[in-house]
Design a protein around this motif. Structure first.
Motif, mmCIF file in Angstrom:
data_model
loop_
_atom_site.group_PDB
_atom_site.id
_atom_site.type_symbol
_atom_site.label_atom_id
_atom_site.label_comp_id
_atom_site.label_asym_id
_atom_site.label_seq_id
_atom_site.Cartn_x
_atom_site.Cartn_y
_atom_site.Cartn_z
ATOM 1 N N ASN A 79 -24.295 34.580 70.917
ATOM 2 C CA ASN A 79 -23.680 35.875 71.180
ATOM 3 C C ASN A 79 -22.191 35.904 70.852
ATOM 4 O O ASN A 79 -21.343 36.163 71.697
ATOM 5 N N GLU A 80 -21.862 35.651 69.593
ATOM 6 C CA GLU A 80 -20.522 35.908 69.102
ATOM 7 C C GLU A 80 -20.489 37.337 68.583
ATOM 8 O O GLU A 80 -21.545 37.933 68.356
ATOM 9 N N PRO A 81 -19.291 37.915 68.408
ATOM 10 C CA PRO A 81 -19.244 39.274 67.840
ATOM 11 C C PRO A 81 -19.893 39.304 66.461
ATOM 12 O O PRO A 81 -19.445 38.620 65.537
ATOM 13 N N SER A 82 -20.965 40.035 66.332
ATOM 14 C CA SER A 82 -21.675 40.072 65.055
ATOM 15 C C SER A 82 -22.525 41.330 64.970
ATOM 16 O O SER A 82 -22.774 42.009 65.964
ATOM 17 N N LEU A 83 -22.972 41.598 63.765
ATOM 18 C CA LEU A 83 -23.874 42.710 63.511
ATOM 19 C C LEU A 83 -24.950 42.204 62.554
ATOM 20 O O LEU A 83 -24.638 41.671 61.487
ATOM 21 N N LEU A 84 -26.204 42.359 62.933
ATOM 22 C CA LEU A 84 -27.312 41.925 62.098
ATOM 23 C C LEU A 84 -27.950 43.131 61.434
ATOM 24 O O LEU A 84 -28.368 44.075 62.106
ATOM 25 N N LEU A 85 -28.030 43.106 60.103
ATOM 26 C CA LEU A 85 -28.721 44.140 59.360
ATOM 27 C C LEU A 85 -30.028 43.580 58.819
ATOM 28 O O LEU A 85 -30.086 42.430 58.378
ATOM 29 N N VAL A 86 -31.072 44.395 58.839
ATOM 30 C CA VAL A 86 -32.364 44.043 58.263
ATOM 31 C C VAL A 86 -32.644 45.038 57.152
ATOM 32 O O VAL A 86 -32.759 46.241 57.395
ATOM 33 N N LEU A 87 -32.723 44.537 55.920
ATOM 34 C CA LEU A 87 -32.950 45.387 54.748
ATOM 35 C C LEU A 87 -34.246 44.968 54.064
ATOM 36 O O LEU A 87 -34.582 43.785 54.015
ATOM 37 N N THR A 88 -34.972 45.940 53.538
ATOM 38 C CA THR A 88 -36.179 45.634 52.780
ATOM 39 C C THR A 88 -35.964 45.957 51.308
ATOM 40 O O THR A 88 -35.329 46.951 50.958
ATOM 41 N N HIS A 89 -36.489 45.086 50.455
ATOM 42 C CA HIS A 89 -36.390 45.255 49.000
ATOM 43 C C HIS A 89 -37.791 45.107 48.415
ATOM 44 O O HIS A 89 -38.547 44.213 48.798
ATOM 45 N N GLN A 90 -38.122 45.976 47.481
ATOM 46 C CA GLN A 90 -39.433 45.902 46.837
ATOM 47 C C GLN A 90 -39.478 44.822 45.764
ATOM 48 O O GLN A 90 -40.546 44.272 45.488
ATOM 49 N N THR A 91 -38.342 44.512 45.147
ATOM 50 C CA THR A 91 -38.273 43.500 44.101
ATOM 51 C C THR A 91 -37.020 42.656 44.292
ATOM 52 O O THR A 91 -36.051 43.074 44.952
ATOM 53 N N LEU A 92 -37.024 41.485 43.691
ATOM 54 C CA LEU A 92 -35.838 40.638 43.732
ATOM 55 C C LEU A 92 -34.689 41.286 42.968
ATOM 56 O O LEU A 92 -33.534 41.223 43.392
ATOM 57 N N ASP A 93 -34.987 41.914 41.850
ATOM 58 C CA ASP A 93 -33.937 42.577 41.081
ATOM 59 C C ASP A 93 -33.286 43.698 41.879
ATOM 60 O O ASP A 93 -32.079 43.946 41.768
ATOM 61 N N GLY A 94 -34.082 44.402 42.693
ATOM 62 C CA GLY A 94 -33.538 45.454 43.530
ATOM 63 C C GLY A 94 -32.534 44.914 44.528
ATOM 64 O O GLY A 94 -31.509 45.551 44.805
ATOM 65 N N MET A 95 -32.810 43.734 45.060
ATOM 66 C CA MET A 95 -31.887 43.108 45.997
ATOM 67 C C MET A 95 -30.610 42.664 45.284
ATOM 68 O O MET A 95 -29.496 42.925 45.745
ATOM 69 N N VAL A 96 -30.775 42.002 44.139
ATOM 70 C CA VAL A 96 -29.631 41.454 43.405
ATOM 71 C C VAL A 96 -28.693 42.553 42.926
ATOM 72 O O VAL A 96 -27.465 42.388 42.933
ATOM 73 N N SER A 97 -29.241 43.686 42.526
ATOM 74 C CA SER A 97 -28.423 44.758 41.953
ATOM 75 C C SER A 97 -27.877 45.736 42.997
ATOM 76 O O SER A 97 -27.163 46.681 42.630
#
Length: 260
Positions: A79-97
């Motif tokens: 429990n340090e100051p932080s923010l967790l984001l959860v993102l979904t990507h359909q392809t690896l290229d979508g994530m990279v770009s």
């Protein structure tokens, strides 16, 4: 098949075009799930960054093609100051770009200017670390919690299972796909996602997220899971022994703007 038939078949195979890697990637139904954790500076900067993510970053990610984005702060564990984001990507290229697509979004640049244009002498956060998961075959896509749309009170649990070898990690993955996920659902351990770690710390490992109305519901569901006859049978199967060497667990609460 005689020798002439074999050679003819081999010639056809040699001249037939192989499927492109991108085609194979995009045909897969299993999502890629990114866990992005921002380590924040406490106080006013922490509040400013969390506000920026809700008002500027997540809307821009949605415009860039990312589906629903989860945003969470830690209640118990690490429990340090932080923010967790959860993102979904359909392809690896979508994530990279994604970063390039965000960089070309003029609305994002304007709405997020105080954070995006912060000088090195006054950084808006400490660092960000990211883990990439590939969703299980037994649950190939992320499922937002039922209370997300109405902002119903709820908590989330993020668990990471580490293994001592790749073989052990694959065996634990096999156990989930063999029937463990339906037992979770039946016990009230409502899953948001299950994923095997592709890139990140603590590998080889897998991670999953569950959601509950409160801690009492969480404790009751885990107790019910432990008494489930099918779980007892599955966990007693010798082929699934000794495949988890460490477990880490954090309890999260969604921000007001979380879409999961």
């Amino acid at each position: 098949m005689d020798r002439r038939e074999f050679l003819a078949a081999a010639a056809v195979a040699a001249t037939s075009p192989l499927p492109r890697l991108e085609t194979l990637r995009q045909s897969a139904a299993r999502q890629y799930i990114e866990l992005r954790r921002y380590h924040l500076l406490p106080g006013a900067k922490q509040r400013a960054f969390i506000d920026f993510v809700g008002k500027a970053a997540i809307p821009a990610m949605n415009r860039a093609g990312v589906g629903k984005v989860g945003a969470f702060t830690v209640v118990y564990g690490e429990n340090e100051p932080s923010l967790l984001l959860v993102l979904t990507h359909q392809t690896l290229d979508g994530m990279v770009s994604l970063r390039d697509r965000l960089a070309s979004d003029a609305l994002y640049a304007s709405a997020g200017a105080p954070i995006l244009d912060a000088p090195m002498s006054d950084p808006p956060f400490v660092r960000v670390e990211s883990t990439l998961l590939r969703a299980f075959e037994a649950m190939p896509t992320l499922e937002p919690s039922a209370g997300a749309a109405s902002a119903t009170r709820r908590i989330f649990e993020l668990r990471t299972y580490e293994s001592h070898s790749d073989r052990a990690a694959l065996n634990k993955l096999k156990m989930f796909n063999a029937g463990e996920v339906p037992i979770f659902r039946r016990a009230g351990l409502t899953p948001v996602f299950f994923g095997e770690t592709i890139i990140g710390a603590k590998m080889p490992s897998l991670a999953y997220m569950l959601t509950f109305s409160d801690m009492a519901a969480r404790d009751a569901a885990w107790a019910k899971f432990g008494q489930d006859p099918e779980w007892k049978t599955l966990s007693a199967d010798p082929q699934y022994r000794d495949n988890v060497s460490a477990i880490s667990d954090i309890i999260l609460q969604p921000t007001a703007y979380s879409q999961i």
